[in-house]
Structures are given as structure tokens and as C-alpha cells.
Motif scaffolding. Structure first.
Motif, PDB file in Angstrom:
ATOM      1  N   UNK A  13       0.821  -1.213   0.000  1.00 24.75           N
ATOM      2  CA  UNK A  13       0.000   0.000   0.000  1.00 24.75           C
ATOM      3  C   UNK A  13       0.852   1.259   0.000  1.00 24.75           C
ATOM      4  N   UNK A  14       2.023   1.240   0.625  1.00 27.53           N
ATOM      5  CA  UNK A  14       2.861   2.428   0.688  1.00 27.53           C
ATOM      6  C   UNK A  14       3.372   2.821  -0.687  1.00 27.53           C
ATOM      7  N   UNK A  15       3.503   1.872  -1.604  1.00 28.62           N
ATOM      8  CA  UNK A  15       4.021   2.160  -2.947  1.00 28.62           C
ATOM      9  C   UNK A  15       2.959   1.932  -4.010  1.00 28.62           C
ATOM     10  N   UNK A  16       1.672   1.962  -3.598  1.00 28.48           N
ATOM     11  CA  UNK A  16       0.582   1.690  -4.522  1.00 28.48           C
ATOM     12  C   UNK A  16       0.529   2.670  -5.700  1.00 28.48           C
ATOM     13  N   UNK A  17       0.753   4.015  -5.475  1.00 29.08           N
ATOM     14  CA  UNK A  17       0.686   4.935  -6.633  1.00 29.08           C
ATOM     15  C   UNK A  17       1.676   4.566  -7.728  1.00 29.08           C
ATOM     16  N   UNK A  18       2.888   4.181  -7.349  1.00 31.21           N
ATOM     17  CA  UNK A  18       3.917   3.860  -8.350  1.00 31.21           C
ATOM     18  C   UNK A  18       3.626   2.513  -9.000  1.00 31.21           C
ATOM     19  N   UNK A  19       3.087   1.621  -8.250  1.00 30.02           N
ATOM     20  CA  UNK A  19       2.735   0.326  -8.825  1.00 30.02           C
ATOM     21  C   UNK A  19       1.601   0.493  -9.833  1.00 30.02           C
ATOM     22  N   UNK A  20       0.631   1.341  -9.481  1.00 27.19           N
ATOM     23  CA  UNK A  20      -0.500   1.571 -10.372  1.00 27.19           C
ATOM     24  C   UNK A  20      -0.053   2.246 -11.665  1.00 27.19           C
ATOM     25  N   UNK A  21       0.917   3.174 -11.559  1.00 23.89           N
ATOM     26  CA  UNK A  21       1.384   3.893 -12.739  1.00 23.89           C
ATOM     27  C   UNK A  21       2.227   3.016 -13.654  1.00 23.89           C
ATOM     28  N   UNK A  22       3.117   2.247 -13.052  1.00 21.89           N
ATOM     29  CA  UNK A  22       4.120   1.573 -13.872  1.00 21.89           C
ATOM     30  C   UNK A  22       3.974   0.057 -13.894  1.00 21.89           C
ATOM     31  N   UNK A  23       3.382  -0.496 -12.873  1.00 25.79           N
ATOM     32  CA  UNK A  23       3.325  -1.942 -12.807  1.00 25.79           C
ATOM     33  C   UNK A  23       4.729  -2.510 -12.722  1.00 25.79           C
ATOM     34  N   UNK A  24       4.869  -3.801 -12.894  1.00 24.61           N
ATOM     35  CA  UNK A  24       6.204  -4.394 -12.822  1.00 24.61           C
ATOM     36  C   UNK A  24       7.046  -3.998 -14.034  1.00 24.61           C
ATOM     37  N   UNK A  25       8.308  -3.873 -13.840  1.00 28.12           N
ATOM     38  CA  UNK A  25       9.221  -3.555 -14.936  1.00 28.12           C
ATOM     39  C   UNK A  25       9.962  -2.275 -14.666  1.00 28.12           C
ATOM     40  N   UNK A  26      11.232  -2.319 -14.504  1.00 27.14           N
ATOM     41  CA  UNK A  26      12.054  -1.152 -14.173  1.00 27.14           C
ATOM     42  C   UNK A  26      12.211  -0.167 -15.340  1.00 27.14           C
ATOM     43  N   UNK A  27      12.303  -0.574 -16.610  1.00 20.96           N
ATOM     44  CA  UNK A  27      12.571   0.391 -17.691  1.00 20.96           C
ATOM     45  C   UNK A  27      11.537   1.502 -17.778  1.00 20.96           C
ATOM     46  N   UNK A  28      10.276   1.225 -17.424  1.00 17.91           N
ATOM     47  CA  UNK A  28       9.240   2.247 -17.527  1.00 17.91           C
ATOM     48  C   UNK A  28       9.532   3.449 -16.639  1.00 17.91           C
ATOM     49  N   UNK A  29      10.108   3.239 -15.470  1.00 12.56           N
ATOM     50  CA  UNK A  29      10.398   4.343 -14.562  1.00 12.56           C
ATOM     51  C   UNK A  29      11.441   5.276 -15.161  1.00 12.56           C
ATOM     52  N   UNK A  30      12.517   4.725 -15.671  1.00 12.54           N
ATOM     53  CA  UNK A  30      13.575   5.554 -16.255  1.00 12.54           C
ATOM     54  C   UNK A  30      13.058   6.319 -17.465  1.00 12.54           C
TER      55      UNK A  30
END
Length: 610
Positions: A507-524
Motif C-alpha cells: 500500500x505504501x508504494x501503490x501509486x507507483x505500482x499503479x502507474x508503472x506496474x512491474x518492470x524497471x525500464x518504464x520508470x527511467x
């Protein structure tokens, strides 16, 4: 006509002859009427009688001294002390400059100078006389007294350079040696020597020989007594060793019976260490193979190669082996019972029992883990048929499904997952591997506490970075799959945020999970697309635009509050915001763009890119 003598004259002559009274024989004979010839004859006989009397009296004194010395020597039992006293008494009897005793060595047939009196040269005590050399060897070979008035010119015995040097250094000239005989066996040679030429009289030779005969008997008796005492000591020591060995065997038998009982009772390996320490009355520790430190690790390695107990720091270690696999080690520290062969063999047998229990325990744990993993897979399966009797099967494992409240997803390399599951086996709940993760269903209602506990246990077990994400659920049938998916998605995003060893909640990281889901390349990609110009400016100019923007957004977009938070002047904050507008565009504070920028700045802060 018969010559007559006054009685007084006869008495005086007899007294003079017996040396009981000092008198001039010629004056006594002059008082009677005798011819010259008769006076001479009587005078000669009287003097001969007096010499004989003197000799016998001196002989009696010597014999008295001899027997007195023999009695004194007979009271001594220590061989070394006896040798010293023997030489001392011989020195007093003979009155020579030097007296010494050489002991015969049966193995080498040498003579060793053991005790001396009157010597000054340091080379003389301890002198070794080779077989067949010198006056001493002649005494041994002939078993009779030998003497010389001048050793340097002696020809009756071969000379040796070492002996000659020692004799010259001591300044000895005349020497008399007599054998110390015990039956036909020569046990030594007693020497009396002078530093001047001297012809040894028969009385001196006889006196030293007589003393040597007495001394040999006493010395041989003392040696036999010493050997008897040594034999008695050895016997007592042997009995003591036998008693200790019997006691050790009894202890070994007891501990063997106890260890056999532990195997039959299904006890754990740690119980073996306890039983062994109780039997040997020492401290025994079961060492973990992954936590061995020097110098114990080196000793365990030696024990592993030899299969035997190996000494270390006053104690012993023995490796616990299953074939070539090292399962651990037993460390034995010194206690009440000395470590002997029986004790060490007992410890080695205990190590074998420990290995057996470890293998049995591992087999039980492996079987239990397979059952629990199958139970977890059935619980998470979409197939309704696999849900049949889940609660009953779980209760058989001591698990109440209705008491489970949190799930923790643990991210680990594949080679560490099995070990992590073993480490979590004592946690209450359901543990297993599922979908490339370790899943822990716990009874803890707080997912943060659950993830922290699981993270700590797994970290201690695998000794590697661990990501543990916890999530709570209320309905096992409807919420669990969704909460596992959320925690798994969070596990996929966390590395992009710079986290590789942490315990968090989904729950603490729910906003980022909702935006990007699994996969590191999307964040960069997102960061470069939204605030790439700011990141490039800060990298090129060592600037602080991104941290300033983060503080500005975090302080309700107030320049004054931002300046206060960063300890800067308000104009500095305004200048940085102007530069931000130049790089991002004048519309950067429009609601839609501002939302995207806020998310990107927060991501950059989490990934430590700012």
C-alpha cells in the motif's frame, strides 16, 4: 749363665714394642748388661714389633672408618646422592688430591665420569672413556685394580687424545683405579689420583678395593631399590590408567546408549551435543557450517579430511559429515575429564549420530516443505477442485487458514529461495515457493510488522539483500490473489526506486505500482520524458534544480516556505524556479503537467537521482 732382666725393663720394652708408650729402645737396653750383638738383635726385633703394631693399629682405624662409611652409605636410597657420598668417603679414606667415579654404560660399553671431588677443570666431569682406552678400560677388562705413578708415561694401557687432554687439564699424574663389582658385572670404576708422582702402597690399594667392594654392594642395592620403586610407580600408573580407561569405557557405553535412544526418539542434533557434554563433563557446542570462524574453521577442515577429532585452542573439534558434505561440527572445550583416546572416539561417534539426525531432520523438513508448498499452490489455484479439504489439510499441518491475515512476498535469486523457505519454517503460517517468489502467509494482522519479521529471518538465513513486501487481506478466497499480485508488482518496481534490501508494504508504494506496474525500464523512461532537462542541467552544472523543485512542491508551492526549508534566500529560490520554467516551459505549472512533474520528482527523489 742365664742373663736376667729387671721386670721394669721388660715391661718398658714390651710397651715400646706395642707403641702404647713412646720410649727409646737403645736407652732401655743400655740399662741392662748385654753384649753389643744381643742389644742390636733385641732392638731390631722390638722395632719390627712396633712397626707391625703400628701397621695393625692403622689398619684397624682404616677398617673402622671403612665400616662406618659402609653403614652410612647403606642408609642412602637415592642413587645420585649415594654416588656423591661414596666419592666423598673414598676421598677422605685415601687422602688423595682427586677422587672420582666412572659409571659403566652397558649399551655403549663406555665409562662416564659421573661424580668427582677435588677436580678444577670443567672438562673432567662428564668425560666419556671409549671402550678399550685408558687405565679405566684396563680395570674393567681385568676386573682388578690398576695404577700408575705417571699417567703421561703409562704404557700398559692405550692412550686416547680426549682422555689425555682432560687428565692434562686437571694436572693428574698418579692414578689408582679399582672396579665396582656386582658379581661378575662391572658397574663402575672408583679412582684416587694425585697431581704428583706417587707409588701406591699395597695397603692403599687394598683399602680402596675394600671400600669399592662395600660401595658396589650398596650401589647395586640402591639401583635395585630404585628400579623396584620405578616398577612400583609404573605399576601404580598402569593401574591408574587402567582404572581411567575402564571409567572412560563405561562413560562411552553410557553415552552410546543415550545417543542410540536419541535416534530412536527422533531427537534433534542439538540434543546430541547436550548428551555428549553431560557424559564427558565438558562444554560441547554444535557449530553451524556457515558460521565458522578462524582458527576453528581450519581445524574443522582438517577434521573433515581425516574424519578424526582435531585439536584447537585447548579443545577439540570433529566435523559432522554426510559422505563428503559438511553439515556442521562439534566443538569440545576442556572440562573435568581429560580428553583421551576413548573420549575422542566417543566424540567421533557422536558426530556420526549428529549427521544421521541431521539427515533425518532434513528429510523430514524437505517432505514438510513439499507438502506446504503444494498446499499453498492449491490455495492460490483457480481450480475449485484443488480447494477441496484445504482447511482440513492445513489443520493437519497445524495451520488455521481462517487465522491468516497478511501475505509477504519475498524476492530472492532462485538459488536462495529453498534456503529461505527452510529459514522460515518456524514462522507461524503457511510458507512456500510460488511464481518465482517466496510467499509467507502469516497470522500477523499488521502487514508492515509481518514484512519486517520475514525480512529479518530471511536476511539472517541467506546473508544476502532481501526485498519483502507485505499486504493485508480480509477474505482468503477473494482478496488473497489480488493482494499477492499487488505485492509482486511492488517487488518489481522497488529496484527502479533504488531499493534492493528493504521491508515495505504494498500500500505504501501503490501509486507507483499503479502507474508503472512491474518492470524497471518504464520508470527511467518516464523520468527522462517528464523532467529530463532538469536532470541534465543538475548533472552538468552541479545544480540543485530538482531538490529545489521537490521542496517547492512539498511546501504548497510557497517560495517563502521553500526558502525557509532549504535555508536559502527567497530570491535564490525564485531564480531556480525561473531556470526550471526556462527548461520545462512556461506551462509547467498547468494542472496536468504539474501532476506528472510531481510524480517524476518524487520518483527521482526515491531513486536518489536528484
Amino acid at each position: 749363665m742365664t742373663d736376667t732382666f729387671p721386670v721394669d725393663v721388660v715391661v718398658s720394652l714390651l710397651q715400646a714394642a706395642s707403641a702404647e708408650q713412646e720410649a727409646d729402645v737403645d736407652e732401655l737396653l743400655a740399662t741392662v748388661s748385654l753384649s753389643r750383638r744381643d742389644s742390636v738383635r733385641i732392638g731390631q726385633e722390638l722395632r719390627r714389633l712396633r712397626a707391625t703394631s703400628d701397621r695393625w693399629r692403622r689398619r684397624g682405624q682404616e677398617l673402622a672408618a671403612l665400616f662406618s662409611s659402609a653403614r652410612e652409605l647403606a642408609q642412602l636410597r637415592d642413587v645420585d646422592e649415594l654416588l656423591g657420598r661414596l666419592v666423598e668417603r673414598a676421598h677422605d679414606l685415601m687422602g688423595t688430591d682427586v677422587t672420582y667415579l666412572s659409571e659403566y654404560q652397558e649399551d655403549s660399553r663406555e665409562l662416564l665420569v659421573r661424580t668427582t671431588l677435588g677436580t678444577v677443570a670443567p672438562s673432567f666431569p662428564g668425560l666419556r672413556v671409549p671402550p678399550g682406552m685408558g687405565l679405566a678400560s684396563r680395570v674393567v677388562e681385568g676386573r682388578r685394580p690398576c695404577w700408575t705413578s705417571s699417567y703421561a708415561t703409562m704404557t700398559q694401557a692405550p692412550h686416547d687424545s680426549g682422555i689425555d687432554s682432560a687428565v692434562t687439564a686437571e694436572g693428574l699424574v698418579s692414578m689408582l683405579g679399582v672396579p665396582l663389582l656386582a658379581g661378575d658385572e662391572v658397574i663402575g670404576v672408583l679412582f684416587a689420583a694425585n697431581r704428583v708422582e706417587h707409588e701406591f702402597a699395597p695397603e692403599e690399594i687394598s683399602l680402596l678395593s675394600a671400600f669399592a667392594d662395600h660401595a658396589a654392594v650398596v650401589l647395586q642395592t640402591a639401583r635395585l631399590l630404585a628400579r623396584t620403586q620405578d616398577a612400583a610407580d609404573e605399576t601404580r600408573h598402569a593401574y591408574g590408567e587402567l582404572a581411567r580407561h575402564v571409567e572412560a569405557m563405561e562413560r562411552a557405553s553410557e553415552v552410546h546408549s543415550e545417543l542410540t535412544g536419541l535416534v530412536l526418539q527422533g531427537s534433534e542434533a542439538s540434543d546430541v551435543a547436550t548428551a555428549l557434554g553431560r557424559a564427558l563433563r565438558c562444554e560441547v557446542t554444535l557449530l553451524d557450517v556457515g558460521r565458522l570462524e578462524e582458527p576453528v574453521a581450519t581445524a574443522v577442515d582438517r577434521s573433515r579430511r581425516s574424519g578424526r577429532c582435531t585439536p584447537t585452542d585447548g579443545g577439540y573439534v570433529v566435523a559432522v559429515l554426510a559422505g563428503a558434505t559438511l553439515l556442521g561440527a562439534l566443538l569440545l572445550e576442556p572440562g573435568e575429564v581429560p580428553f583421551g583416546p576413548v573420549e575422542l572416539r566417543t566424540a567421533e561417534r557422536a558426530a556420526q549420530i549428529t549427521a544421521l539426525l541431521n539427515l533425518k531432520q532434513d528429510a523430514t523438513i524437505e517432505a514438510e516443505q513439499r507438502v506446504r508448498s503444494d498446499l499453498l499452490a492449491d490455495l492460490l489455484s483457480a481450480d475449485p477442485e484443488r480447494h477441496a479439504d484445504l482447511a482440513t489439510r492445513a489443520r493437519a499441518r497445524g495451520i488455521r487458514l481462517d487465522a491468516l491475515r497478511s501475505v509477504v512476498v519475498v524476492a530472492l535469486p532462485a538459488e536462495l529461495r529453498h534456503e529461505a523457505v527452510r529459514g522460515l519454517r518456524r514462522e507461524s503460517g503457511l510458507i512456500g515457493e510460488y511464481a518465482d517468489h517466496v510467499i509467507a502467509l502469516t497470522t500477523d494482522a499488521d502487514p508492515a510488522a509481518a514484512s519486517t519479521s520475514v525480512h529479518a529471518t530471511v536476511g539472517r538465513t541467506v546473508r544476502a539483500p532481501v526485498l519483502a513486501v507485505g499486504a493485508g487481506f480480509s477474505d482468503l478466497d477473494h482478496d488473497l490473489r489480488a493482494r499477492i499480485d499487488a505485492a509482486s508488482a511492488c517487488v518489481g518496481v522497488l529496484p527502479a526506486l533504488g531499493l534492493d534490501d528493504a521491508a515495505v508494504t504494498a500500500d505504501a508504494y501503490l501509486p507507483y505500482t499503479a502507474l508503472f506496474g512491474p518492470g524497471e525500464p518504464r520508470v527511467a523512461t518516464y523520468l527522462r520524458l517528464v523532467i529530463g532537462p532538469l536532470l541534465d542541467w543538475d548533472a552538468a552544472h552541479a545544480g540543485k534544480l530538482v531538490p529545489t523543485l521537490a521542496a517547492y512542491l512539498g511546501n504548497r508551492m510557497s517560495p517563502v516556505a521553500t526558502a525557509r526549508a532549504l535555508h536559502l534566500h527567497k530570491n535564490t529560490v525564485l531564480q531556480r524556479l525561473e531556470r526550471t520554467a526556462e527548461l520545462l516551459g512556461a506551462d509547467w505549472q498547468e494542472p496536468d503537467r504539474l501532476f506528472r512533474i510531481t510524480v517524476a520528482v518524487q520518483l527521482a527523489h526515491l531513486t536518489r537521482g536528484a
